[in-house]
Enzyme design. Structure first.
Site, PDB file in Angstrom:
ATOM      1  N   LYS A  68     -34.769  78.805  17.104  1.00  0.00           N
ATOM      2  CA  LYS A  68     -35.055  79.844  18.100  1.00  0.00           C
ATOM      3  C   LYS A  68     -36.496  79.790  18.627  1.00  0.00           C
ATOM      4  O   LYS A  68     -36.744  80.153  19.767  1.00  0.00           O
ATOM      5  CB  LYS A  68     -34.775  81.231  17.519  1.00  0.00           C
ATOM      6  CG  LYS A  68     -33.292  81.562  17.385  1.00  0.00           C
ATOM      7  CD  LYS A  68     -33.108  83.007  16.929  1.00  0.00           C
ATOM      8  CE  LYS A  68     -31.650  83.347  16.710  1.00  0.00           C
ATOM      9  NZ  LYS A  68     -31.453  84.747  16.330  1.00  0.00           N
ATOM     10  N   ASP A 104     -31.117  89.162  21.361  1.00  0.00           N
ATOM     11  CA  ASP A 104     -31.054  89.872  20.071  1.00  0.00           C
ATOM     12  C   ASP A 104     -31.625  91.287  20.209  1.00  0.00           C
ATOM     13  O   ASP A 104     -31.082  92.244  19.664  1.00  0.00           O
ATOM     14  CB  ASP A 104     -31.842  89.112  18.983  1.00  0.00           C
ATOM     15  CG  ASP A 104     -31.081  87.913  18.444  1.00  0.00           C
ATOM     16  OD1 ASP A 104     -29.834  87.920  18.483  1.00  0.00           O
ATOM     17  OD2 ASP A 104     -31.729  86.952  17.990  1.00  0.00           O
TER      18      ASP A 104
END
Ligand code: NAP
Length: 284
Positions: A68, A104
């Site tokens: 990420k 997220d």
């Protein structure tokens, strides 16, 4: 040979075998009547995998552990929120131009905000990793006050400094004043389901307790929080919302969020029972 126009989407991570994203996204694509497929890619070489997005015209991917952060410099553009969080979990390939996003925080703030008004409230966030960064960013975006609490003091202090919020060592949990508690550590995740990041006796002062873990659905933390009279939020809503936001980014269309929720919940429940649900398997 019949040429298809099937659009290819996927997941970059290592490992990827246990991810529920392929199940969730393929069910959504089918429900939306899209000629599209979502495939998990076990990535060994991130740079090579990012090049393959352009070479193979893969329209979009989710990015998971451990890439990420590492993927940021490989993209043409990074959305402001992903840049601030320092993590990309979604890539859009538009005509060979790769743009990174973070969904997220949208997932976390969305399901927390459904359970409690975030604005003006204080939330103790346990952890200082990727999920904690999304939580801090999301709570600040929604007008709340995050307090970072982490096992490793230096890491927690650095996160607090970066986002201009306070830090308290994890040992201070029994004296912290906050409306809510959010666990962003993997403590209590399968197979360590007997573990919990906070003692039962420290839970009753929080109005709401959220655990970003969704496997298992009812972590020990959430069970004990419910017994202590707190409202509880599991990680499934965050997972589904972050995936739904990915579909909005990739396709510009509204995904079937409740179906996605239902299908992932059923898979988790079946997994727990150790039963193969042929209907869900057949839908993959
Ligand atoms: P990460 O970057 O590795 O960070 C993990 C954090 O947990 C670190 O700050 C670490 O503290 C802390 N930690 C680990 N073990 C601990 C222990 N035994 N006691 C106290 N603190 C401990 O991981 P992440 O990417 O943030 O992911 C964390 C969890 O969030 C995972 O379970 C992941 O599956 C979940 N997640 C869920 C969603 C969703 O959609 N629901 C989305 C993203 C992530 P130190 O700094 O002291 O090492």
């Amino acid at each position: 040979m019949v040429m298809t126009k099937t659009e290819l989407y996927g997941l970059f991570g290592n490992p990827v075998a246990h991810s529920l994203s392929p199940l969730m996204h393929n069910c959504a694509f089918r429900e939306m009547k899209l000629d599209a497929i979502y495939v998990p890619f076990l990535v060994e070489d991130l740079e090579g995998a990012v090049c393959a997005l352009r070479a193979l015209n893969i329209r979009g991917v989710s990015v998971t552990i451990p890439f990420k952060t590492a993927v940021l410099p490989l993209l043409d553009e990074v959305d402001d929120s992903a840049r601030a969080i320092g993590a990309v979990n979604t890539i859009l390939n538009r005509d060979g131009k790769l743009r990174g996003f973070n969904t997220d925080w949208v997932g976390l703030a969305g399901c927390l905000g459904e359970a409690i008004e975030i604005r003006g409230r204080t939330f103790a966030i346990i952890g200082a990793g990727g999920a904690a960064r999304a939580a801090v960013f999301g709570i600040l975006e929604k007008g709340g006050r995050p307090i970072v609490m982490n096992r490793t003091v230096e890491k927690g202090e650095a996160l607090g400094r970066e986002f201009g919020c306070s830090f308290r060592p994890l040992n201070d949990i029994s004296t912290i004043e906050a409306d809510g508690l959010i666990n962003t550590t993997p403590v209590g995740m399968t197979p360590d389901e007997a573990k919990t990041p906070v003692r039962r006796g420290d839970l009753s002062r929080f109005r709401i307790v959220m655990d970003v873990i969704y496997n298992p659905l009812g972590t020990r933390l959430l069970r004990e929080a419910a017994e202590a009279g707190c409202r509880v939020v599991d990680g499934l809503g965050m997972f589904v919302r972050q995936g739904a936001e990915q579909i909005r980014i990739w396709m510009g269309r509204e995904p079937p969020v409740s179906l996605m929720h239902q299908i992932v919940r059923r898979q988790l429940e079946n997994k727990k029972k150790g039963v193969e649900d042929s209907r869900v398997q057949g839908a993959e």
